[in-house]
Motif scaffolding. Structure first.
Motif, PDB file in Angstrom:
ATOM      1  N   ARG A  25       0.822  -1.198  -0.023  1.00 47.99           N
ATOM      2  CA  ARG A  25       0.018   0.213  -0.060  1.00 47.99           C
ATOM      3  C   ARG A  25       0.830   1.094   0.016  1.00 47.99           C
ATOM      4  NH1 ARG A  25      -5.183  -1.029   0.119  1.00 47.99           N
ATOM      5  NH2 ARG A  25      -5.814   1.134   0.712  1.00 47.99           N
ATOM      6  N   TRP A  47      -7.845   2.760  -3.666  1.00 48.60           N
ATOM      7  CA  TRP A  47      -9.076   2.834  -3.380  1.00 48.60           C
ATOM      8  C   TRP A  47     -10.057   1.579  -3.614  1.00 48.60           C
ATOM      9  CZ3 TRP A  47     -10.946   6.422   0.239  1.00 48.60           C
ATOM     10  CH2 TRP A  47     -10.246   7.366   0.298  1.00 48.60           C
ATOM     11  N   LEU A  50     -10.425  -1.166   0.991  1.00 51.84           N
ATOM     12  CA  LEU A  50     -10.115  -0.228   2.103  1.00 51.84           C
ATOM     13  C   LEU A  50     -10.133  -1.330   3.293  1.00 51.84           C
ATOM     14  CD1 LEU A  50     -12.232   2.922   1.600  1.00 51.84           C
ATOM     15  CD2 LEU A  50      -9.601   2.596   1.259  1.00 51.84           C
ATOM     16  N   PRO A  55     -10.429   6.080   6.141  1.00 54.33           N
ATOM     17  CA  PRO A  55     -10.104   6.727   5.259  1.00 54.33           C
ATOM     18  C   PRO A  55     -11.434   7.328   4.468  1.00 54.33           C
ATOM     19  CG  PRO A  55      -8.863   4.784   5.099  1.00 54.33           C
ATOM     20  CD  PRO A  55     -10.155   4.740   6.054  1.00 54.33           C
ATOM     21  N   ALA A  58     -12.736  10.067   6.578  1.00 52.92           N
ATOM     22  CA  ALA A  58     -11.922  11.434   6.758  1.00 52.92           C
ATOM     23  C   ALA A  58     -12.031  12.410   5.636  1.00 52.92           C
ATOM     24  CB  ALA A  58     -10.638  10.826   6.716  1.00 52.92           C
ATOM     25  N   LEU A  59     -12.845  12.069   4.516  1.00 50.48           N
ATOM     26  CA  LEU A  59     -13.173  12.759   3.266  1.00 50.48           C
ATOM     27  C   LEU A  59     -14.426  13.874   3.589  1.00 50.48           C
ATOM     28  CD1 LEU A  59     -12.513  10.496   0.422  1.00 50.48           C
ATOM     29  CD2 LEU A  59     -11.035  12.145   0.997  1.00 50.48           C
TER      30      LEU A  59
END
Length: 82
Positions: A25, A47, A50, A55, A58-59
């Motif tokens: 990764r 992507w 996951l 993650p 977090a966007l």
């Protein structure tokens, strides 16, 4: 860029192979930062699968989540406002 890496199928195969190695990764993330031509295929590889939803969460905008005081503890709660 190498002519071999211009073949999308070969590039996808190579990135998938790198992803399956120890530290894969991190390696694919580094490849994504090397240039525009490798960025999209490498990010798609990262992507694709996951390990957790963190993650993706977090966007979201920062005002939606209450973050913990200690790093690495995940998200504490979600607040929805109308």
């Amino acid at each position: 860029m190498l002519q071999l890496l211009q073949d999308p199928d070969l590039l996808k195969y190579l990135l998938d192979f790198i992803l399956d190695t120890p530290g894969g990764r991190r390696s694919v993330a580094r490849i994504a930062r090397t240039g525009r031509s490798l960025s999209d295929p490498a990010l798609n590889t990262l992507w694709k699968e996951l390990d957790s939803l963190v993650p993706l969460l977090a966007l979201m905008p920062g005002h939606l989540f209450k973050r913990p005081k200690r790093p690495g503890m995940g998200f504490v709660s979600i607040t929805f406002s109308d």
